[in-house]
Scaffold this motif. Structure first.
Motif, mmCIF file in Angstrom:
data_model
loop_
_atom_site.group_PDB
_atom_site.id
_atom_site.type_symbol
_atom_site.label_atom_id
_atom_site.label_comp_id
_atom_site.label_asym_id
_atom_site.label_seq_id
_atom_site.Cartn_x
_atom_site.Cartn_y
_atom_site.Cartn_z
ATOM 1 N N ASN A 45 20.634 -9.142 -27.215
ATOM 2 C CA ASN A 45 21.381 -8.890 -25.965
ATOM 3 C C ASN A 45 22.472 -9.617 -25.392
ATOM 4 O O ASN A 45 23.256 -9.132 -24.616
ATOM 5 N N ALA A 46 22.972 -10.724 -26.153
ATOM 6 C CA ALA A 46 24.115 -11.407 -25.721
ATOM 7 C C ALA A 46 25.346 -10.957 -26.399
ATOM 8 O O ALA A 46 26.331 -11.336 -26.209
ATOM 9 N N ASN A 47 25.055 -10.015 -27.388
ATOM 10 C CA ASN A 47 26.115 -9.218 -28.406
ATOM 11 C C ASN A 47 26.752 -10.430 -29.108
ATOM 12 O O ASN A 47 27.936 -10.136 -29.464
HETATM 13 C C1 LIG Z 1 26.393 -5.827 -25.011
HETATM 14 O O1 LIG Z 1 26.731 -4.716 -25.419
HETATM 15 C C2 LIG Z 1 26.182 -3.619 -24.599
HETATM 16 C C3 LIG Z 1 26.850 -2.220 -25.467
HETATM 17 O O2 LIG Z 1 28.209 -2.524 -25.414
HETATM 18 C C4 LIG Z 1 26.653 -3.671 -23.225
HETATM 19 O O3 LIG Z 1 25.824 -2.649 -22.658
HETATM 20 C C5 LIG Z 1 25.924 -4.913 -22.798
HETATM 21 O O4 LIG Z 1 26.422 -5.097 -21.550
HETATM 22 C C6 LIG Z 1 26.293 -6.165 -23.382
HETATM 23 N N1 LIG Z 1 25.852 -7.315 -23.068
HETATM 24 C C7 LIG Z 1 26.410 -8.335 -22.771
HETATM 25 C C8 LIG Z 1 25.736 -9.771 -22.646
HETATM 26 O O5 LIG Z 1 27.497 -8.740 -23.015
#
Ligand SMILES: *[C@@H]1O[C@H](CO)[C@@H](O)[C@H](O)[C@H]1NC(C)=O
Ligand SMILES: *[C@@H]1O[C@H](CO)[C@@H](O)[C@H](O)[C@H]1NC(C)=O
Length: 106
Positions: A87-89
């Motif tokens: 979720n945090a990428n």
């Molecule tokens: C993580 O990546 C997704 C897909 O690119 C995006 O929709 C989401 O907002 C991102 N989340 C964060 C916490 O940056």
């Protein structure tokens, strides 16, 4: 002259759930909301706070193990770490592996 490298392994013992061993809460309502889900949430919060306190260990490989009912807690904590990283990428906790399968089928 040869350089010497020292590798230090940090082992954290965390007793779960709250109320067991050295783990406690001063908020009495915490004891009414135990269960596997909250145990994973609490353990995850503990780890995130620990890494904030000791950021030098943030990038270290992280493994989880446990005995007895930890056969439930270990994979549930691993899944919580996986979801939060996803979720945090980014890799918030560098989980590399788990072990501890007792009680998985109970
Ligand atoms: C993580 O990546 C997704 C897909 O690119 C995006 O929709 C989401 O907002 C991102 N989340 C964060 C916490 O940056
Ligand atoms: C909980 O209460 C005890 C006894 O009053 C105190 O020593 C301890 O610091 C408190 N812990 C937290 C996390 O507030």
């Amino acid at each position: 002259m040869m350089a010497k490298h020292f590798f230090v392994t940090i082992i954290i013992f965390l007793e779960s759930p709250v109320g067991v061993g050295f783990s406690y809460s001063n908020t009495s309502s915490d004891y009414q909301h135990t269960g596997d889900k909250n145990t994973a949430k609490d353990a995850y919060a503990f780890l995130v706070n620990w890494l904030e306190r000791f950021p030098q260990y943030e990038t270290r490989d992280f493994y989880i193990t446990g005995e007895s009912y930890a056969g439930h807690y270990v994979p549930q904590l691993a899944y919580t770490i996986f979801l939060n990283n996803k979720n945090a990428n980014q890799t918030l906790i560098n989980l590399k592996g788990i072990a501890g399968w007792e009680w998985l089928d109970r």
